[in-house]
Design an enzyme around this catalytic site. Structure first.
Site, mmCIF file in Angstrom:
data_model
loop_
_atom_site.group_PDB
_atom_site.id
_atom_site.type_symbol
_atom_site.label_atom_id
_atom_site.label_comp_id
_atom_site.label_asym_id
_atom_site.label_seq_id
_atom_site.Cartn_x
_atom_site.Cartn_y
_atom_site.Cartn_z
ATOM 1 N N TYR A 1 -11.500 1.989 10.024
ATOM 2 C CA TYR A 1 -12.674 2.315 9.194
ATOM 3 C C TYR A 1 -13.002 1.284 8.120
ATOM 4 O O TYR A 1 -13.963 1.457 7.385
ATOM 5 C CB TYR A 1 -12.507 3.694 8.536
ATOM 6 C CG TYR A 1 -11.214 3.898 7.773
ATOM 7 C CD1 TYR A 1 -11.069 3.421 6.479
ATOM 8 C CD2 TYR A 1 -10.152 4.579 8.353
ATOM 9 C CE1 TYR A 1 -9.893 3.602 5.784
ATOM 10 C CE2 TYR A 1 -8.961 4.772 7.663
ATOM 11 C CZ TYR A 1 -8.836 4.282 6.378
ATOM 12 O OH TYR A 1 -7.668 4.456 5.687
ATOM 13 N N PHE B 1 0.850 -1.195 0.000
ATOM 14 C CA PHE B 1 0.000 0.000 0.000
ATOM 15 C C PHE B 1 0.886 1.245 0.000
ATOM 16 O O PHE B 1 1.806 1.355 0.801
ATOM 17 C CB PHE B 1 -0.896 -0.021 1.248
ATOM 18 C CG PHE B 1 -2.004 0.988 1.209
ATOM 19 C CD1 PHE B 1 -3.227 0.671 0.646
ATOM 20 C CD2 PHE B 1 -1.826 2.264 1.712
ATOM 21 C CE1 PHE B 1 -4.255 1.599 0.598
ATOM 22 C CE2 PHE B 1 -2.855 3.203 1.656
ATOM 23 C CZ PHE B 1 -4.065 2.867 1.105
ATOM 24 N N ASP C 1 1.035 -4.559 8.784
ATOM 25 C CA ASP C 1 -0.117 -3.706 8.534
ATOM 26 C C ASP C 1 -1.327 -4.630 8.366
ATOM 27 O O ASP C 1 -1.387 -5.445 7.445
ATOM 28 C CB ASP C 1 0.121 -2.865 7.269
ATOM 29 C CG ASP C 1 -0.970 -1.826 7.061
ATOM 30 O OD1 ASP C 1 -2.116 -2.067 7.484
ATOM 31 O OD2 ASP C 1 -0.663 -0.771 6.459
HETATM 32 C C1 PLP Z 1 -6.323 1.556 4.128
HETATM 33 C C2 PLP Z 1 -4.883 1.293 4.365
HETATM 34 C C3 PLP Z 1 -4.060 2.256 4.974
HETATM 35 C C4 PLP Z 1 -4.599 3.614 5.330
HETATM 36 O O1 PLP Z 1 -3.750 4.351 6.130
HETATM 37 P P1 PLP Z 1 -4.268 5.666 6.863
HETATM 38 O O2 PLP Z 1 -3.011 6.381 7.222
HETATM 39 O O3 PLP Z 1 -5.013 5.223 8.084
HETATM 40 O O4 PLP Z 1 -5.123 6.425 5.914
HETATM 41 C C5 PLP Z 1 -2.731 1.922 5.201
HETATM 42 N N1 PLP Z 1 -2.251 0.716 4.847
HETATM 43 C C6 PLP Z 1 -3.015 -0.228 4.254
HETATM 44 C C7 PLP Z 1 -2.446 -1.559 3.892
HETATM 45 C C8 PLP Z 1 -4.352 0.039 3.990
HETATM 46 O O5 PLP Z 1 -5.098 -0.863 3.382
#
Ligand code: PLP
Length: 410
Positions: free
Chosen positions: A221, A126, A196
């Site tokens: 979320y 990500f 993560d």
């Molecule tokens: C959705 C997601 C995020 C989002 O990170 P935020 O900083 O909370 O917006 C990070 N890593 C992964 C793998 C995700 O799927």
């Protein structure tokens, strides 16, 4: 053999999670297949928020921090998420975003072991995960980042590596990493394994302690249904809790914030990872949303998510042979809660589906993602959604000009 619609209804009737759907406020006439991006609204959240705003904030004002336990929400909500991760509540704290929590953890591990100067991640993880590591490399002299592929990962492990960052479920493909095996490999080299869990928590049965995870972060979320921008969480294995300190030394992470001492002393437990004042309204929504997981056997969620994804793939194969490349693990292979299909007109197809009530999302350059939150998606929804997809493809309605322009959020 292709399942019929009535076979899908029979599966719904036998589903041990079927009753959970009524805990959600789902719009009429829509098939919501994006709970992996923004979880649906649990019915108990609006009334809880109204109470927190009107009564707690409105009437009790500043005294609510103590009277209604606002100050303890980050650790109290951690107690609701801990069973979903297979960790002790005292090893978890809720706050900030995944991005910020990654920064805090990685920076703290680098500071604790300055001789290990390499960060390791997958190049196709990500983007925010990679960006945060790139930002740390800019900030800290002598630190390098190696972005590798799954295949070259084992050779990249070594005594110079400080942190290995991985997503348990890939955000594009929903492929699942072998967490215990990778933790063991990292540990053999003394590497801090950081996970993560954004696309894993709330849909898979996790046991971070048994797997030997050092640290983890994840979203509030997505499958946790905490609402848009809900706070994230941060886990640390007990052996690290006294060693690591947050680089963002905010007052909420102080041992005694209301002593107003000029000297920073980190809180003894996970509270040291808090930075500023917690967002109480967002935490309140997440707090209520998590009630639908109370006492739930997470293996049921995993099994249903897998079955929904398998059903989707078998229906797509049957109705639309050769139309899409399948970007996700095949039928029967371990998968997270979503399935991705590749198509050169993927963006327009997703828009045309949304116009027909099938809500998925698109990830550049060509991925259509369909998420199957096992708490509220039914087997019959999968059948109906694939029937609509087949119609959109057959009629080429996705070629209409209104489906071609990309919005800011895809
Ligand atoms: C959705 C997601 C995020 C989002 O990170 P935020 O900083 O909370 O917006 C990070 N890593 C992964 C793998 C995700 O799927």
């Amino acid at each position: 053999m292709m399942p019929t619609r009535s076979a899908c209804i029979t599966l719904d009737q036998a589903d041990p999670l079927a009753a959970k759907r009524s805990a959600f406020l789902l719009p009429e006439g829509k098939f919501y297949l994006d709970g992996n991006s923004l979880g649906a609204l649990p019915k108990n959240v609006p009334a809880h928020l109204v109470n927190v705003v009107q009564s707690e904030w409105g009437q009790d004002l500043i005294t609510a921090w103590t009277k209604h336990g606002w100050i303890d929400l980050p650790s109290r909500i951690a107690g609701k998420i801990a069973p979903l991760l297979g960790v002790e509540p005292s090893a978890l704290i809720v706050g900030d975003s995944v991005s910020v929590n990654l920064f805090k953890l990685v920076a703290s591990v680098l500071a604790a072991r300055p001789e290990r100067r390499t960060l390791l991640c997958l190049a196709d993880d990500f983007p925010t995960d990679v960006y945060i590591l790139q930002g740390l490399v800019r900030l800290l002299p002598g630190i390098t980042l190696k972005c590798v592929t799954q295949e070259t990962l084992p050779q990249a492990l070594g005594a110079e590596v400080g942190v290995l960052l991985l997503s348990h479920v890939h955000y594009k493909t929903a492929a699942v990493q072998d967490m215990p095996a990778l933790c063991a490999q990292a540990q053999a080299h003394g590497i801090f394994s950081l996970w993560d869990l954004s696309h894993a928590a709330g849909v898979l049965d996790l046991d971070l302690e048994a797997a030997g995870v050092d640290g983890a972060v994840g979203c509030g979320y997505k499958y946790l249904n905490g609402g848009p921008g809900a706070p994230a969480y941060l886990y640390l294995a007990p052996c690290w809790q006294h060693i690591l300190r947050s680089p963002i030394q905010g007052w909420m992470g102080h041992a005694q914030p209301f002593d107003f001492s000029t000297h920073y002393e980190p809180a003894p437990g996970m509270a040291r990872w808090l930075a500023g004042t917690p967002p109480i309204l967002s935490l309140a929504a997440l707090d209520a949303a998590l009630d639908c997981f109370a006492g739930l056997d997470m293996r049921l969620l995993r099994a249903k998510a897998q079955a929904l994804g398998d059903l989707f793939l078998s229906l797509v194969e049957a109705h639309l042979p050769g139309e899409f490349a399948i970007a996700s693990p095949a039928i029967g292979q371990p998968r997270g809660g979503h399935v991705s299909l590749r198509h050169p007109n993927g963006y327009a197809l997703v828009q045309a589906l949304i116009a027909r009530g099938v809500v998925g999302d698109f990830r550049a350059p060509d991925l259509m993602r369909f998420g199957f939150s096992p708490l509220y998606v039914r087997y019959q929804d999968i059948w109906d959604s694939v029937a609509i997809l087949a119609d959109v493809v057959a009629t080429q309605s996705y070629m209409l000009p209104e489906f071609q322009t990309r919005g800011k959020v895809t």
